[in-house]
Enzyme design. Structure first.
Site, PDB file in Angstrom:
ATOM      1  N   PRO A 140       7.114  42.403   8.311  1.00  0.00           N
ATOM      2  CA  PRO A 140       7.222  42.722   6.888  1.00  0.00           C
ATOM      3  C   PRO A 140       8.608  42.522   6.288  1.00  0.00           C
ATOM      4  CG  PRO A 140       6.948  44.710   8.209  1.00  0.00           C
ATOM      5  CD  PRO A 140       6.678  43.544   9.111  1.00  0.00           C
ATOM      6  N   ASN A 141       8.594  41.974   5.103  1.00  0.00           N
ATOM      7  CA  ASN A 141       9.774  41.779   4.244  1.00  0.00           C
ATOM      8  C   ASN A 141      10.680  40.635   4.686  1.00  0.00           C
ATOM      9  OD1 ASN A 141       9.192  44.054   2.488  1.00  0.00           O
ATOM     10  ND2 ASN A 141       9.678  45.322   4.251  1.00  0.00           N
ATOM     11  N   ARG A 184      16.784  39.588  -0.065  1.00  0.00           N
ATOM     12  CA  ARG A 184      16.643  40.997   0.288  1.00  0.00           C
ATOM     13  C   ARG A 184      17.936  41.488   0.943  1.00  0.00           C
ATOM     14  NH1 ARG A 184      13.822  42.790   5.876  1.00  0.00           N
ATOM     15  NH2 ARG A 184      13.860  45.017   5.497  1.00  0.00           N
ATOM     16  N   TYR A 226      21.270  41.334   5.635  1.00  0.00           N
ATOM     17  CA  TYR A 226      20.460  40.311   6.308  1.00  0.00           C
ATOM     18  C   TYR A 226      20.942  38.879   6.077  1.00  0.00           C
ATOM     19  CZ  TYR A 226      17.360  44.289   6.977  1.00  0.00           C
ATOM     20  OH  TYR A 226      16.841  45.517   7.334  1.00  0.00           O
ATOM     21  N   ASN A 247      10.368  39.376  15.465  1.00  0.00           N
ATOM     22  CA  ASN A 247      11.089  40.330  14.623  1.00  0.00           C
ATOM     23  C   ASN A 247      10.016  41.103  13.865  1.00  0.00           C
ATOM     24  OD1 ASN A 247      12.615  41.832  12.910  1.00  0.00           O
ATOM     25  ND2 ASN A 247      13.911  40.148  12.194  1.00  0.00           N
ATOM     26  N   ALA A 300      10.411  46.692  10.157  1.00  0.00           N
ATOM     27  CA  ALA A 300      10.366  48.153  10.297  1.00  0.00           C
ATOM     28  C   ALA A 300       9.269  48.626  11.256  1.00  0.00           C
ATOM     29  CB  ALA A 300      10.187  48.800   8.923  1.00  0.00           C
ATOM     30  N   HIS A 344      10.039  50.261  14.679  1.00  0.00           N
ATOM     31  CA  HIS A 344      10.435  51.650  14.895  1.00  0.00           C
ATOM     32  C   HIS A 344       9.268  52.635  15.020  1.00  0.00           C
ATOM     33  CE1 HIS A 344      14.194  49.785  13.955  1.00  0.00           C
ATOM     34  NE2 HIS A 344      13.811  49.505  12.718  1.00  0.00           N
ATOM     35  N   ASP A 388       1.183  48.212  21.851  1.00  0.00           N
ATOM     36  CA  ASP A 388       0.031  48.032  22.738  1.00  0.00           C
ATOM     37  C   ASP A 388      -0.395  46.569  22.804  1.00  0.00           C
ATOM     38  OD1 ASP A 388       0.016  50.707  23.334  1.00  0.00           O
ATOM     39  OD2 ASP A 388      -1.738  51.205  22.117  1.00  0.00           O
ATOM     40  N   GLU A 395      12.212  40.661  21.635  1.00  0.00           N
ATOM     41  CA  GLU A 395      12.405  41.377  20.363  1.00  0.00           C
ATOM     42  C   GLU A 395      13.750  40.950  19.769  1.00  0.00           C
ATOM     43  OE1 GLU A 395      12.253  45.664  20.767  1.00  0.00           O
ATOM     44  OE2 GLU A 395      13.440  45.912  18.955  1.00  0.00           O
ATOM     45  N   HIS A 417      16.430  41.056  16.171  1.00  0.00           N
ATOM     46  CA  HIS A 417      16.776  41.618  14.865  1.00  0.00           C
ATOM     47  C   HIS A 417      18.000  40.899  14.334  1.00  0.00           C
ATOM     48  CE1 HIS A 417      13.922  44.823  15.499  1.00  0.00           C
ATOM     49  NE2 HIS A 417      14.403  44.930  16.715  1.00  0.00           N
ATOM     50  N   SER A 477      20.052  42.270  12.031  1.00  0.00           N
ATOM     51  CA  SER A 477      21.106  43.281  11.983  1.00  0.00           C
ATOM     52  C   SER A 477      21.188  44.008  13.332  1.00  0.00           C
ATOM     53  CB  SER A 477      20.793  44.298  10.869  1.00  0.00           C
ATOM     54  OG  SER A 477      19.576  44.980  11.141  1.00  0.00           O
ATOM     55  N   ARG A 496      22.977  51.146  12.568  1.00  0.00           N
ATOM     56  CA  ARG A 496      22.471  51.468  11.226  1.00  0.00           C
ATOM     57  C   ARG A 496      21.912  52.897  11.178  1.00  0.00           C
ATOM     58  NH1 ARG A 496      18.773  46.903   9.099  1.00  0.00           N
ATOM     59  NH2 ARG A 496      19.147  48.072   7.166  1.00  0.00           N
ATOM     60  N   ARG A 525      16.479  53.680  12.760  1.00  0.00           N
ATOM     61  CA  ARG A 525      16.392  52.306  13.276  1.00  0.00           C
ATOM     62  C   ARG A 525      16.903  52.199  14.715  1.00  0.00           C
ATOM     63  NH1 ARG A 525      15.410  49.256   8.481  1.00  0.00           N
ATOM     64  NH2 ARG A 525      16.398  50.249   6.695  1.00  0.00           N
TER      65      ARG A 525
HETATM   66  C1  DQA Z   1      15.228  44.151  11.102  1.00  0.00           C
HETATM   67  C2  DQA Z   1      15.729  45.608  11.245  1.00  0.00           C
HETATM   68  C3  DQA Z   1      14.659  46.605  10.840  1.00  0.00           C
HETATM   69  O1  DQA Z   1      15.155  47.939  10.966  1.00  0.00           O
HETATM   70  C4  DQA Z   1      14.273  46.383   9.390  1.00  0.00           C
HETATM   71  O2  DQA Z   1      13.242  47.262   9.015  1.00  0.00           O
HETATM   72  C5  DQA Z   1      13.907  44.967   9.105  1.00  0.00           C
HETATM   73  C6  DQA Z   1      14.701  43.901   9.696  1.00  0.00           C
HETATM   74  C7  DQA Z   1      16.345  43.130  11.366  1.00  0.00           C
HETATM   75  O3  DQA Z   1      16.002  41.964  11.564  1.00  0.00           O
HETATM   76  O4  DQA Z   1      17.527  43.469  11.372  1.00  0.00           O
HETATM   77  O5  DQA Z   1      13.011  44.690   8.323  1.00  0.00           O
HETATM   78  O6  DQA Z   1      14.193  43.946  12.038  1.00  0.00           O
END
Ligand code: DQA
Length: 142
Positions: free
Chosen positions: A10-11, A18, A23, A74, A77, A80, A87, A98, A100, A102, A107, A111
């Site tokens: 998401p996002n 954003r 980011y 990635n 959110a 978390h 699963d 995994e 990220h 950031s 943070r 997170r």
């Molecule tokens: C993220 C870090 C997450 O905490 C956040 O919700 C994101 C982006 C990152 O790529 O740094 O959406 O996964």
């Protein structure tokens, strides 16, 4: 040729627009282009999927089990708190890295914990778009 899914949650479609201070300025498309260039260099085939929906991410992980050799994930959110994505990762036999953009550990407190990390092959956090390239490299060379 290894097949790697680059799965974004998401996002992440809003990259570049954003919170650029967190980011970066690169758009989702620009980040994908960098990943594609690295994939060519590493001689791996990459496929890109981005979804804002938890269920669609789980469906993509299930499909990856038969179609891919690894996943760079990635989960945004969902990292978390999504036990359902955790699963799904545990259910599939292929390695998931995994990533990220950031440094999640530097943070807000919520997170700091990833419910996915324990079932992933490893975690790369804090290198901006390079986190994806490092994740891809880890899967390609392994
Ligand atoms: C993220 C870090 C997450 O905490 C956040 O919700 C994101 C982006 C990152 O790529 O740094 O959406 O996964």
């Amino acid at each position: 040729m290894k097949r790697i899914l680059i799965l974004n949650g998401p996002n992440l479609n809003l990259l570049g627009r954003r919170e650029p201070g967190v980011y970066g300025d690169d758009s989702y498309e620009a980040v994908c282009a960098r990943i594609a260039a690295k994939a060519e260099e590493l001689h791996v085939r990459v496929t890109f999927v981005q979804s804002n929906s938890e269920g669609a991410l789980i469906d993509a992980l299930h499909a990856a089990m038969d179609e891919q050799d690894g996943v760079v994930l990635n989960a945004g959110a969902y990292t978390h708190y999504s036990y359902a994505i955790r699963d799904a990762i545990a259910a599939i036999k292929i390695p998931v890295v995994e990533v990220h953009l950031s440094n999640i550990h530097a943070r807000e407190e919520f997170r700091h914990h990833s419910v996915l990390a324990a079932v992933c092959r490893g975690q790369i956090s804090g290198f901006g778009p390079m986190s994806y390239l490092l994740g891809l490299q880890a899967l390609a060379l392994e």
